[in-house]
Design a protein around this motif. Sequence first.
Motif, PDB file in Angstrom:
ATOM      1  N   ARG A   2       0.845  -1.202   0.000  1.00  0.00           N
ATOM      2  CA  ARG A   2       0.000   0.000   0.000  1.00  0.00           C
ATOM      3  C   ARG A   2       0.885   1.258   0.000  1.00  0.00           C
ATOM      4  O   ARG A   2       0.667   2.195  -0.772  1.00  0.00           O
ATOM      5  CB  ARG A   2      -0.918   0.004   1.215  1.00  0.00           C
ATOM      6  CG  ARG A   2      -1.886   1.171   1.262  1.00  0.00           C
ATOM      7  CD  ARG A   2      -2.842   1.096   2.445  1.00  0.00           C
ATOM      8  NE  ARG A   2      -3.438  -0.216   2.643  1.00  0.00           N
ATOM      9  CZ  ARG A   2      -4.437  -0.731   1.929  1.00  0.00           C
ATOM     10  NH1 ARG A   2      -4.946  -0.022   0.951  1.00  0.00           N
ATOM     11  NH2 ARG A   2      -4.914  -1.928   2.183  1.00  0.00           N
ATOM     12  N   ASP A  11      -5.050  -2.115  -6.864  1.00  0.00           N
ATOM     13  CA  ASP A  11      -5.660  -2.868  -5.764  1.00  0.00           C
ATOM     14  C   ASP A  11      -5.237  -4.333  -5.760  1.00  0.00           C
ATOM     15  O   ASP A  11      -5.005  -4.911  -4.703  1.00  0.00           O
ATOM     16  CB  ASP A  11      -7.181  -2.771  -5.814  1.00  0.00           C
ATOM     17  CG  ASP A  11      -7.704  -1.456  -5.277  1.00  0.00           C
ATOM     18  OD1 ASP A  11      -6.916  -0.697  -4.670  1.00  0.00           O
ATOM     19  OD2 ASP A  11      -8.907  -1.186  -5.474  1.00  0.00           O
ATOM     20  N   ILE A  70      -1.855  -4.595  -4.151  1.00  0.00           N
ATOM     21  CA  ILE A  70      -1.938  -4.374  -2.705  1.00  0.00           C
ATOM     22  C   ILE A  70      -2.519  -5.609  -2.011  1.00  0.00           C
ATOM     23  O   ILE A  70      -2.039  -6.016  -0.959  1.00  0.00           O
ATOM     24  CB  ILE A  70      -2.771  -3.111  -2.396  1.00  0.00           C
ATOM     25  CG1 ILE A  70      -2.033  -1.857  -2.889  1.00  0.00           C
ATOM     26  CG2 ILE A  70      -3.074  -3.006  -0.901  1.00  0.00           C
ATOM     27  CD1 ILE A  70      -2.859  -0.588  -2.866  1.00  0.00           C
TER      28      ILE A  70
END
Length: 74
Positions: free
Chosen positions: A15, A40, A43
């Motif tokens: 992140r 995303d 992450i």
Amino acid sequence: MKSLLIQDTTEEERRRIVEESLGFLGSCDDCMSGMADMYDDYICGKRELAEITMSFSAGYTKAMNGPERTGCGY
């Protein structure tokens, strides 16, 4: 430099890597959510950065409209 591979990083590290790379550190109010959303899967540990970048680049290149480049202009 530490490896950026999923297997070598934690979710929190991934992140932070994405936030620092995009130029904001969590204080942004949805100013770059589209770009951040693209990462995303990285992450969450589903796809590597290189795979995401290649799919983005391929889509961008495919979507480009314009004249065919025939060679160097020089």
